[in-house]
Scaffold this motif. Sequence first.
Motif, mmCIF file in Angstrom:
data_model
loop_
_atom_site.group_PDB
_atom_site.id
_atom_site.type_symbol
_atom_site.label_atom_id
_atom_site.label_comp_id
_atom_site.label_asym_id
_atom_site.label_seq_id
_atom_site.Cartn_x
_atom_site.Cartn_y
_atom_site.Cartn_z
ATOM 1 N N GLU A 2 -4.594 -11.497 4.684
ATOM 2 C CA GLU A 2 -5.131 -11.665 3.346
ATOM 3 C C GLU A 2 -4.945 -13.120 2.902
ATOM 4 O O GLU A 2 -4.016 -13.804 3.328
ATOM 5 C CB GLU A 2 -4.410 -10.737 2.365
ATOM 6 N N THR A 3 -5.822 -13.578 2.019
ATOM 7 C CA THR A 3 -5.694 -14.947 1.528
ATOM 8 C C THR A 3 -4.362 -15.147 0.806
ATOM 9 O O THR A 3 -3.784 -16.233 0.857
ATOM 10 C CB THR A 3 -6.851 -15.296 0.577
ATOM 11 N N ARG A 4 -3.878 -14.078 0.155
ATOM 12 C CA ARG A 4 -2.574 -14.170 -0.524
ATOM 13 C C ARG A 4 -1.487 -14.522 0.476
ATOM 14 O O ARG A 4 -0.642 -15.404 0.229
ATOM 15 C CB ARG A 4 -2.269 -12.843 -1.217
ATOM 16 N N GLU A 5 -1.488 -13.854 1.630
ATOM 17 C CA GLU A 5 -0.479 -14.126 2.651
ATOM 18 C C GLU A 5 -0.607 -15.555 3.185
ATOM 19 O O GLU A 5 0.407 -16.220 3.449
ATOM 20 C CB GLU A 5 -0.626 -13.133 3.807
ATOM 21 N N ARG A 7 -1.752 -18.155 1.554
ATOM 22 C CA ARG A 7 -1.241 -19.077 0.534
ATOM 23 C C ARG A 7 0.285 -19.091 0.552
ATOM 24 O O ARG A 7 0.906 -20.155 0.415
ATOM 25 C CB ARG A 7 -1.752 -18.672 -0.848
ATOM 26 N N TYR A 8 0.891 -17.924 0.702
ATOM 27 C CA TYR A 8 2.352 -17.842 0.784
ATOM 28 C C TYR A 8 2.854 -18.655 1.973
ATOM 29 O O TYR A 8 3.787 -19.457 1.855
ATOM 30 C CB TYR A 8 2.799 -16.397 0.944
ATOM 31 N N LEU A 25 4.924 -21.277 -6.053
ATOM 32 C CA LEU A 25 4.035 -20.130 -6.182
ATOM 33 C C LEU A 25 4.291 -19.320 -7.446
ATOM 34 O O LEU A 25 3.587 -18.334 -7.701
ATOM 35 C CB LEU A 25 4.188 -19.214 -4.960
ATOM 36 N N LEU A 32 8.792 -13.232 -1.408
ATOM 37 C CA LEU A 32 8.144 -14.234 -0.564
ATOM 38 C C LEU A 32 8.686 -14.147 0.858
ATOM 39 O O LEU A 32 7.921 -14.161 1.824
ATOM 40 C CB LEU A 32 8.370 -15.634 -1.135
ATOM 41 N N ALA A 35 7.262 -11.125 2.551
ATOM 42 C CA ALA A 35 5.847 -11.290 2.897
ATOM 43 C C ALA A 35 5.695 -12.090 4.191
ATOM 44 O O ALA A 35 4.851 -11.755 5.041
ATOM 45 C CB ALA A 35 5.103 -11.980 1.754
ATOM 46 N N LEU A 72 -8.412 -21.307 3.775
ATOM 47 C CA LEU A 72 -8.289 -21.336 2.315
ATOM 48 C C LEU A 72 -9.297 -22.312 1.702
ATOM 49 O O LEU A 72 -9.849 -22.050 0.627
ATOM 50 C CB LEU A 72 -6.862 -21.721 1.913
#
Length: 279
Positions: A2-5, A7-8, A25, A32, A35, A72
């Motif tokens: 996922e894009t969230r992952e 970014r993390y 973040l 975090l 993840a 991203l």
Amino acid sequence: METRELRYFVAVAEELHFGRAAQRLAMAQPPLSRAIQQLERRLGVVLLHRNTRAIELTEAGSVLLREARIALEAVEAAERRTRRAAADLPGVVLATKAGASSELLSKLLDAYAAEPGAVEVEVVLCGPGEPERLLRNGSADVALLHRPYDTTTGFDTEDLHTEQQILVLPAGHPLTSRPHISMAEVETLTDLPLPRWPRRDGSYPDGPGPQVRDHTQLTQLITLGRACAIVPESLRAQLRDDHATVPVPDAPAVTTVIAWPPHSRSKAVANLVRTAIRL
């Protein structure tokens, strides 16, 4: 993934510190960490070497950092281009490095403005490396890039002009009497080191040369006798009387290209590119 992952992971990989990444973040550190661990389990690889004092990227982590940044950027570009398409904006945004290809840019804008159906061209003047970034993230529709300094991978391009490079020195320097100089000789000039430009992440490579952000800063450092620079020959016309130049025959030639996203369906971009090719 996922894009969230992604970014993390990019935040942790760039900060190399879970606490600073969590602060960046705006989230707590424990989720975090969980993840990133979940991402490693899903991929079946170790992305980070952790110990009590530091975090280091593994080879797999370095690959994911590079690919995650690209992914991203592509997501951000899709968002920007979608919104601009919905807004039905008629203009074209052209990004180019300030001071580079000035004569070519002026001729291109004049010739395009005379074309039937020409739209407004917004010119965004940037620092080194910025035009490529703006084109990749969707902030620009088209860009003038310069190989080998800019990366054109992933773009459609047309070559417009190729030129040799010159060494810029303070006026009166002993080397200004030379008919030419080699790259190897330039690199040994301890009294006038080459400048260090920022990387994409804002950090600077190691070296003796001064850190610079733009050409105005660079030309002043050269005038003060603190640096020299290798630049495309077309920039000679923009130099002042307190600068002198020497040809560098074995420096890589610089090719100015016009670049645009391969999936672009903009008629205005197509017409601008055709005008540039004709010039």
